[in-house]
Enzyme design. Structure first.
Site, mmCIF file in Angstrom:
data_model
loop_
_atom_site.group_PDB
_atom_site.id
_atom_site.type_symbol
_atom_site.label_atom_id
_atom_site.label_comp_id
_atom_site.label_asym_id
_atom_site.label_seq_id
_atom_site.Cartn_x
_atom_site.Cartn_y
_atom_site.Cartn_z
ATOM 1 N N SER A 88 84.455 -3.081 2.743
ATOM 2 C CA SER A 88 85.792 -2.565 2.443
ATOM 3 C C SER A 88 86.884 -3.627 2.471
ATOM 4 O O SER A 88 87.967 -3.414 1.939
ATOM 5 C CB SER A 88 86.155 -1.443 3.415
ATOM 6 O OG SER A 88 86.328 -1.939 4.731
ATOM 7 N N LYS A 97 91.250 -2.941 8.642
ATOM 8 C CA LYS A 97 92.001 -2.800 7.397
ATOM 9 C C LYS A 97 93.222 -3.716 7.446
ATOM 10 O O LYS A 97 93.547 -4.312 8.471
ATOM 11 C CB LYS A 97 92.474 -1.353 7.190
ATOM 12 C CG LYS A 97 91.392 -0.286 7.237
ATOM 13 C CD LYS A 97 90.413 -0.379 6.099
ATOM 14 C CE LYS A 97 89.340 0.698 6.192
ATOM 15 N NZ LYS A 97 88.248 0.505 5.202
#
Length: 271
Positions: free
Chosen positions: A89, A158
């Site tokens: 990701s 993230k």
């Protein structure tokens, strides 16, 4: 030992040999009867020193181990923690199975900015429930001091795009993400990946963050949780900011905040 006891109980007696106080002379051999006693004392002293030395070594090792565990616990709690990357990701900034270190102190002092890569605990159920991990007292102890990752808590990594008060939208006419009306040029995006495959429009509450993965079409980030109302990451859930990729060695590098991406973003409008 009888001689030692007698001498201690009755005092020191004169001997035939004035050069051997506290002893006597065997009238047949002329040998000093105190010599065996002195040898016994020296032998006992050596045994005592060996015993003391062995215990001292054990004690020193125990002290070193305790100090090492204490340092590891302090480092884990207040300074740095290590994590590995289990998904794509954040490609290509972070790749599958990369090992990173996270600055815990920065998160605890509130220094988290747009562009920072953060690791945060999954308290809102973004990830599927992990199977129960086998554990034992030894593993629990190592987890407690930070020598093993906490098997009871899942974490995600993230990039922070919006902080408290920011208005984050996508997409403008050129397909870019905008923060407070300023379109972002994001050089860290995975090559060929769009800033977002679908539109969104959010205002970040105070004390929260809006986070996205660098590989946008392979990241179930804040965008995917807008409908459930769990799209924002709380400051309390942030473990720290990633500052180095430590493994594998051919990928060793420090991770820097791309401040120029957000340099022209205006301050959020306050009510």
């Amino acid at each position: 030992m009888a001689e030692q006891h007698a001498a201690g109980a009755e005092g020191i007696h004169p001997t035939n040999d004035p050069g051997t106080p506290g002893g006597s002379v065997d009238p047949q051999s002329g040998a000093d009867s105190a010599a065996p006693t002195r040898r016994a004392r020296r032998g006992g002293s050596r045994k005592s020193q060996k015993a003391t030395g062995g215990w001292g070594a054990v004690r020193e090792i125990a002290i070193v181990v305790v100090l090492a565990l204490l340092i590891a616990f302090v480092a884990k709690t207040f300074l740095i923690r290590g994590y590995y990357i289990p998904s794509g990701s954040m490609e290509q900034t972070l790749e599958l199975d990369d090992r990173i270190f996270v600055n815990v102190l920065g998160a605890r002092t509130g220094h988290i900015d747009r562009g920072d890569i953060v690791v945060f605990d999954d308290t809102q159920g973004w990830l599927p429930e992990a199977p129960a991990a086998r554990t034992n007292p030894v593993r629990q102890g190592l987890e407690f001091v930070g020598l093993l990752p906490d098997s009871s808590q899942q974490a995600l990594v993230k990039r922070v795009i919006g902080v408290g008060g920011d208005h984050v939208t996508c997409c403008d006419a050129s397909g870019k993400v905008s923060v407070n009306g300023k379109a972002l040029d994001e050089p860290y995006l995975y090559p060929g990946a769009a800033p977002s495959d679908f539109p969104f429009d959010v205002t970040v509450p105070e004390g929260k963050f809006f986070v996205l993965g660098d590989h946008r079409n392979a990241s179930a980030d804040s965008r995917y949780h807008i409908e459930t109302g769990t799209q924002f990451v709380s400051e309390q859930d942030v473990v720290g900011t990633a500052f180095v990729t430590a493994w594998p060695l051919d990928r060793f590098r420090f991770l820097h905040n791309p401040e120029d991406v957000f340099a022209d973003v205006p301050a959020p409008a306050r009510p």
